[in-house]
Design a protein around this motif. Sequence first.
Motif, PDB file in Angstrom:
ATOM      1  N   ARG A   9       0.860  -1.182   0.000  1.00 35.21           N
ATOM      2  CA  ARG A   9       0.000   0.000   0.000  1.00 35.21           C
ATOM      3  C   ARG A   9       0.900   1.237   0.000  1.00 35.21           C
ATOM      4  N   GLY A  10       1.253   1.691  -1.213  1.00 29.34           N
ATOM      5  CA  GLY A  10       2.087   2.868  -1.331  1.00 29.34           C
ATOM      6  C   GLY A  10       3.445   2.674  -0.693  1.00 29.34           C
ATOM      7  N   SER A  11       3.895   3.680   0.046  1.00 26.62           N
ATOM      8  CA  SER A  11       5.204   3.640   0.687  1.00 26.62           C
ATOM      9  C   SER A  11       5.177   2.995   2.061  1.00 26.62           C
ATOM     10  N   ALA A  12       4.001   2.582   2.514  1.00 27.63           N
ATOM     11  CA  ALA A  12       3.893   1.942   3.823  1.00 27.63           C
ATOM     12  C   ALA A  12       4.580   0.580   3.802  1.00 27.63           C
ATOM     13  N   PRO A  13       5.092   0.118   4.947  1.00 28.43           N
ATOM     14  CA  PRO A  13       5.704  -1.218   4.985  1.00 28.43           C
ATOM     15  C   PRO A  13       4.713  -2.278   4.519  1.00 28.43           C
ATOM     16  N   SER A  14       5.205  -3.241   3.755  1.00 32.54           N
ATOM     17  CA  SER A  14       4.351  -4.325   3.298  1.00 32.54           C
ATOM     18  C   SER A  14       3.992  -5.219   4.478  1.00 32.54           C
ATOM     19  N   GLU A  15       2.860  -5.910   4.375  1.00 30.39           N
ATOM     20  CA  GLU A  15       2.431  -6.797   5.457  1.00 30.39           C
ATOM     21  C   GLU A  15       1.865  -8.088   4.884  1.00 30.39           C
ATOM     22  N   ILE A  16       2.045  -9.171   5.634  1.00 29.34           N
ATOM     23  CA  ILE A  16       1.460 -10.452   5.258  1.00 29.34           C
ATOM     24  C   ILE A  16       0.046 -10.496   5.808  1.00 29.34           C
ATOM     25  N   VAL A  17      -0.913 -10.752   4.923  1.00 26.36           N
ATOM     26  CA  VAL A  17      -2.323 -10.785   5.319  1.00 26.36           C
ATOM     27  C   VAL A  17      -2.969 -12.068   4.822  1.00 26.36           C
ATOM     28  N   GLU A  18      -4.092 -12.395   5.394  1.00 23.98           N
ATOM     29  CA  GLU A  18      -4.894 -13.503   4.876  1.00 23.98           C
ATOM     30  C   GLU A  18      -5.756 -12.974   3.744  1.00 23.98           C
ATOM     31  N   ALA A  19      -5.815 -13.712   2.649  1.00 20.16           N
ATOM     32  CA  ALA A  19      -6.579 -13.277   1.479  1.00 20.16           C
ATOM     33  C   ALA A  19      -7.415 -14.431   0.957  1.00 20.16           C
ATOM     34  N   GLU A  20      -8.416 -14.071   0.165  1.00 25.48           N
ATOM     35  CA  GLU A  20      -9.285 -15.064  -0.456  1.00 25.48           C
ATOM     36  C   GLU A  20      -8.992 -15.080  -1.959  1.00 25.48           C
ATOM     37  N   LEU A  21      -8.530 -16.241  -2.455  1.00 28.63           N
ATOM     38  CA  LEU A  21      -8.224 -16.412  -3.871  1.00 28.63           C
ATOM     39  C   LEU A  21      -9.435 -16.995  -4.575  1.00 28.63           C
ATOM     40  N   ASP A  22      -9.795 -16.439  -5.708  1.00 29.55           N
ATOM     41  CA  ASP A  22     -10.989 -16.861  -6.438  1.00 29.55           C
ATOM     42  C   ASP A  22     -10.857 -18.306  -6.929  1.00 29.55           C
ATOM     43  N   THR A  23     -11.990 -18.932  -7.159  1.00 29.35           N
ATOM     44  CA  THR A  23     -12.021 -20.279  -7.731  1.00 29.35           C
ATOM     45  C   THR A  23     -11.557 -20.224  -9.183  1.00 29.35           C
ATOM     46  N   PRO A  24     -10.723 -21.165  -9.627  1.00 25.49           N
ATOM     47  CA  PRO A  24     -10.246 -21.121 -11.012  1.00 25.49           C
ATOM     48  C   PRO A  24     -11.382 -21.319 -12.012  1.00 25.49           C
ATOM     49  N   ARG A  25     -11.362 -20.537 -13.062  1.00 25.62           N
ATOM     50  CA  ARG A  25     -12.289 -20.718 -14.176  1.00 25.62           C
ATOM     51  C   ARG A  25     -11.789 -21.856 -15.059  1.00 25.62           C
ATOM     52  N   PRO A  26     -12.561 -22.265 -16.076  1.00 24.41           N
ATOM     53  CA  PRO A  26     -12.176 -23.460 -16.849  1.00 24.41           C
ATOM     54  C   PRO A  26     -10.761 -23.451 -17.398  1.00 24.41           C
ATOM     55  N   ASP A  27     -10.229 -22.273 -17.795  1.00 24.34           N
ATOM     56  CA  ASP A  27      -8.896 -22.214 -18.398  1.00 24.34           C
ATOM     57  C   ASP A  27      -7.814 -21.776 -17.412  1.00 24.34           C
ATOM     58  N   GLU A  28      -8.115 -21.771 -16.128  1.00 18.76           N
ATOM     59  CA  GLU A  28      -7.178 -21.290 -15.120  1.00 18.76           C
ATOM     60  C   GLU A  28      -6.679 -22.422 -14.226  1.00 18.76           C
ATOM     61  N   LEU A  49       0.524   2.853  -8.002  1.00 15.63           N
ATOM     62  CA  LEU A  49      -0.778   2.605  -7.373  1.00 15.63           C
ATOM     63  C   LEU A  49      -1.001   3.450  -6.130  1.00 15.63           C
ATOM     64  N   ARG A  50       0.074   4.045  -5.630  1.00 19.25           N
ATOM     65  CA  ARG A  50       0.010   4.893  -4.438  1.00 19.25           C
ATOM     66  C   ARG A  50      -0.605   4.134  -3.269  1.00 19.25           C
ATOM     67  N   GLU A  51      -1.736   4.610  -2.757  1.00 17.97           N
ATOM     68  CA  GLU A  51      -2.307   3.982  -1.554  1.00 17.97           C
ATOM     69  C   GLU A  51      -3.281   2.847  -1.868  1.00 17.97           C
ATOM     70  N   ARG A  52      -3.413   2.499  -3.134  1.00 18.07           N
ATOM     71  CA  ARG A  52      -4.332   1.420  -3.487  1.00 18.07           C
ATOM     72  C   ARG A  52      -3.754   0.076  -3.031  1.00 18.07           C
ATOM     73  N   PRO A  53      -4.478  -0.700  -2.234  1.00 19.87           N
ATOM     74  CA  PRO A  53      -3.940  -1.985  -1.762  1.00 19.87           C
ATOM     75  C   PRO A  53      -3.768  -2.960  -2.918  1.00 19.87           C
ATOM     76  N   ALA A  54      -2.625  -3.646  -2.918  1.00 19.34           N
ATOM     77  CA  ALA A  54      -2.299  -4.505  -4.057  1.00 19.34           C
ATOM     78  C   ALA A  54      -1.487  -5.706  -3.600  1.00 19.34           C
ATOM     79  N   VAL A  55      -1.667  -6.810  -4.326  1.00 15.20           N
ATOM     80  CA  VAL A  55      -0.796  -7.971  -4.208  1.00 15.20           C
ATOM     81  C   VAL A  55      -0.079  -8.081  -5.543  1.00 15.20           C
ATOM     82  N   LEU A  56       1.217  -7.830  -5.533  1.00 11.16           N
ATOM     83  CA  LEU A  56       2.002  -7.810  -6.760  1.00 11.16           C
ATOM     84  C   LEU A  56       2.757  -9.136  -6.912  1.00 11.16           C
ATOM     85  N   GLY A  57       3.878  -9.113  -7.620  1.00 11.91           N
ATOM     86  CA  GLY A  57       4.632 -10.345  -7.864  1.00 11.91           C
ATOM     87  C   GLY A  57       4.276 -10.949  -9.209  1.00 11.91           C
TER      88      GLY A  57
END
Length: 350
Positions: A9-28, A49-57
């Motif tokens: 989230r922008g310049s703030a320290p990154s953090e490990i969080v619990e997230a929900e990953l979507d169910t794979p679609r037929p081609d995923e 992205l500035r302050e927009r929360p994101a999971v990159l990589g």
Amino acid sequence: MRISALLSRGSAPSEIVEAELDTPRPDEVIVRIEAVGVCHTDLVTRERLRERPAVLGHEGCGLVERLGSAVDGAVVGDRVVITFASCGGCDQCRAGFPGYCSWSAALNGSGRRLDRSSTLRVREEPVFGAFFGQSSFATAALADARSCVPVGDVPPEVAAPLGCGFLTGAGAVLNVLRPRPGDRLLVVGGGGVGAAAALTALSEDVEVVVAEPVAARRELLATCGAVVVASLDEPVGSVTHALDTTGRPELIARVLGLLQPRGVLALVGLGPAEVPLDVRSLMLRGLQVRGCVEGDAEPSVLIPELVRRHRRGLLPLDRLVTTYPLSDFDRAVADQRAGRTLKPVLLPGP
């Protein structure tokens, strides 16, 4: 599916969080991430992205864990590298140049699928995900099956950067510049992309000169067989081919002056949109300047070739990598910027 993810989230320290990953679609597919490289594009995107929360990589490597109903080219348990996303159906994709896919921007940089659906939620709210079709700073990633390339038993921390950084450097040499034994290649910038390019050219019996200000990087590349200089202020001599990874206009202009007649310069670094060029010199000396995205590579072809070279001892990519726990992302970035690490790779762990 519940996962752990590195939330930026922008310049703030990154953090490990619990997230929900979507169910794979037929081609995923869902890939359990074993290692993921840190690329300059991750850092640029985080700033954008500035302050927009994101999971990159976007250099993920791991084991296929779950298949969509229509996937027939992947096997559960396979170790794969997840590379950039492409549609597979446009003219560029069909011609074998998916890096120039007509839908590239939306597939790789919008933070969602093409239909605008979210792939990741944190605290029940959608976040920027699907980065380069994966968002692999996490314990698992959702990806299109066509972006997953099997790599066998190669250590995941070595294979992961083949998804983008190492692919770009190696592809620029093999697909764009194409130097032959006896040619002389100048690589400007000895980071992950430039170092991979240098090692690839050395595996082709090409003489390589690397201009890199960080002493530790110069020392490493010198032990691999490259000639190294701290800057272009040092004597370099003329070269037949050149690769710029910096995007800096003043360096690009100087490199053009070092090229022999009919020399070729490939550009892979993003810098200012405009670079002054001496068009008269370009014409009279027959020089070529080529842009290059993702090494002009078809990942399903080039990644296995690079794996073969590594197994034969011709491409010691393992020497470029330093590993960190996923939770140490900020330290990995600081080490890279300080020159203590050339290519940081994060290990999400169990």
